[in-house]
Scaffold this motif. Structure first.
Motif, mmCIF file in Angstrom:
data_model
loop_
_atom_site.group_PDB
_atom_site.id
_atom_site.type_symbol
_atom_site.label_atom_id
_atom_site.label_comp_id
_atom_site.label_asym_id
_atom_site.label_seq_id
_atom_site.Cartn_x
_atom_site.Cartn_y
_atom_site.Cartn_z
ATOM 1 N N SER A 1 1.259 -1.141 -0.203
ATOM 2 C CA SER A 1 0.069 0.451 0.048
ATOM 3 C C SER A 1 1.037 1.513 0.234
ATOM 4 N N ALA A 2 1.661 1.632 0.582
ATOM 5 C CA ALA A 2 2.646 2.740 0.660
ATOM 6 C C ALA A 2 3.599 2.934 -0.767
ATOM 7 N N GLU A 3 3.940 1.820 -1.252
ATOM 8 C CA GLU A 3 4.220 1.390 -2.103
ATOM 9 C C GLU A 3 3.274 2.450 -3.012
ATOM 10 N N LEU A 4 2.233 1.683 -3.403
ATOM 11 C CA LEU A 4 0.712 2.172 -4.370
ATOM 12 C C LEU A 4 0.671 3.878 -4.139
ATOM 13 N N LEU A 5 0.478 4.444 -2.793
ATOM 14 C CA LEU A 5 0.269 5.596 -2.828
ATOM 15 C C LEU A 5 1.425 6.326 -2.814
ATOM 16 N N LEU A 6 2.604 6.441 -2.649
ATOM 17 C CA LEU A 6 3.757 6.765 -3.074
ATOM 18 C C LEU A 6 4.216 6.992 -4.722
ATOM 19 N N SER A 7 3.550 5.991 -5.341
ATOM 20 C CA SER A 7 3.798 5.982 -6.929
ATOM 21 C C SER A 7 3.674 6.748 -7.172
ATOM 22 N N GLU A 8 1.863 7.003 -6.822
ATOM 23 C CA GLU A 8 0.663 7.926 -7.015
ATOM 24 C C GLU A 8 1.239 9.644 -6.867
ATOM 25 N N LEU A 9 1.560 9.709 -5.652
ATOM 26 C CA LEU A 9 2.120 11.119 -4.934
ATOM 27 C C LEU A 9 2.447 11.659 -5.801
ATOM 28 N N VAL A 10 4.209 11.055 -5.984
ATOM 29 C CA VAL A 10 5.866 10.849 -7.246
ATOM 30 C C VAL A 10 4.988 11.687 -8.865
ATOM 31 N N THR A 11 4.064 10.880 -9.282
ATOM 32 C CA THR A 11 4.089 9.946 -10.315
ATOM 33 C C THR A 11 2.832 12.121 -10.955
ATOM 34 N N ASN A 12 1.810 12.438 -9.589
ATOM 35 C CA ASN A 12 1.484 12.871 -9.779
ATOM 36 C C ASN A 12 1.912 14.939 -9.532
ATOM 37 N N ALA A 13 3.487 14.307 -8.612
ATOM 38 C CA ALA A 13 4.526 15.425 -8.704
ATOM 39 C C ALA A 13 4.917 16.245 -10.161
ATOM 40 N N VAL A 14 5.501 14.883 -10.562
ATOM 41 C CA VAL A 14 6.568 14.675 -12.325
ATOM 42 C C VAL A 14 5.350 15.546 -13.306
ATOM 43 N N GLN A 15 3.501 15.042 -12.923
ATOM 44 C CA GLN A 15 3.088 15.888 -13.705
ATOM 45 C C GLN A 15 2.853 16.938 -13.311
ATOM 46 N N ALA A 16 3.258 17.846 -12.677
ATOM 47 C CA ALA A 16 2.103 19.484 -12.052
ATOM 48 C C ALA A 16 3.999 20.058 -12.303
#
Length: 157
Positions: free
Chosen positions: A54-69
């Motif tokens: 779950s932590a890996e999935l959460l982090l992946s989503e947050l980092v992907t959003n940051a890169v896209q932002a």
């Protein structure tokens, strides 16, 4: 803070120990690098199984959003993991002042469900702005190395 964010009842202190922090180039390899760093740290903290996934999935989503932002400038993305009082806190910092938005993605859309996953998996999440961008954070309650805590375990009988 996003109107959909669910802050936890008790947030970690501003400088919890133990913690680990990284900076990664804000490119397409950033989410994988961040997940690898998290896996290494979770191994040290002896957090495994469903909480680790779950932590890996959460982090992946947050980092992907940051890169896209911040895709146009592609500066660094900061990542911080903290473990204290049965809570794992994941923080992702980017230079964009654009707040994350939870979308109602259509069934055939490939993007737009990340914050829905964060909202479903995290004990709480939110956004802290600073002068040069923002930190999007999520917390995951973890009782021990093998299972996430339930609400009753966090708040007592």
């Amino acid at each position: 803070m996003s109107t959909r964010a669910r802050p936890v009842a008790t947030r970690l202190t501003t400088d919890p120990l133990p913690a680990d922090a990284y900076r990664f180039p804000g490119d397409s390899r950033c989410p994988g690098r961040a997940r690898r760093a998290l896996r290494d740290q979770l191994h040290v903290w002896r957090i495994s199984g469903e909480p680790a996934h779950s932590a890996e999935l959460l982090l992946s989503e947050l980092v992907t959003n940051a890169v896209q932002a911040q895709a146009s400038a592609a500066p660094e993305v900061g990542v911080r993991f903290a473990w204290a009082d049965g809570r794992l806190r994941l923080e992702v910092r980017d230079a964009s002042d654009e707040l994350p938005v939870m979308n109602d993605a259509e069934e055939d859309e490939e993007c737009g469900r990340g914050l829905m996953l964060v909202d479903a998996l995290a004990s709480g999440w939110g956004v802290d702005r600073d002068g040069t961008g923002k930190v999007v954070w999520a917390e995951l309650a973890v009782c021990d190395a093998s299972a996430p805590c339930g609400a009753a375990a966090l708040h007592g009988p």
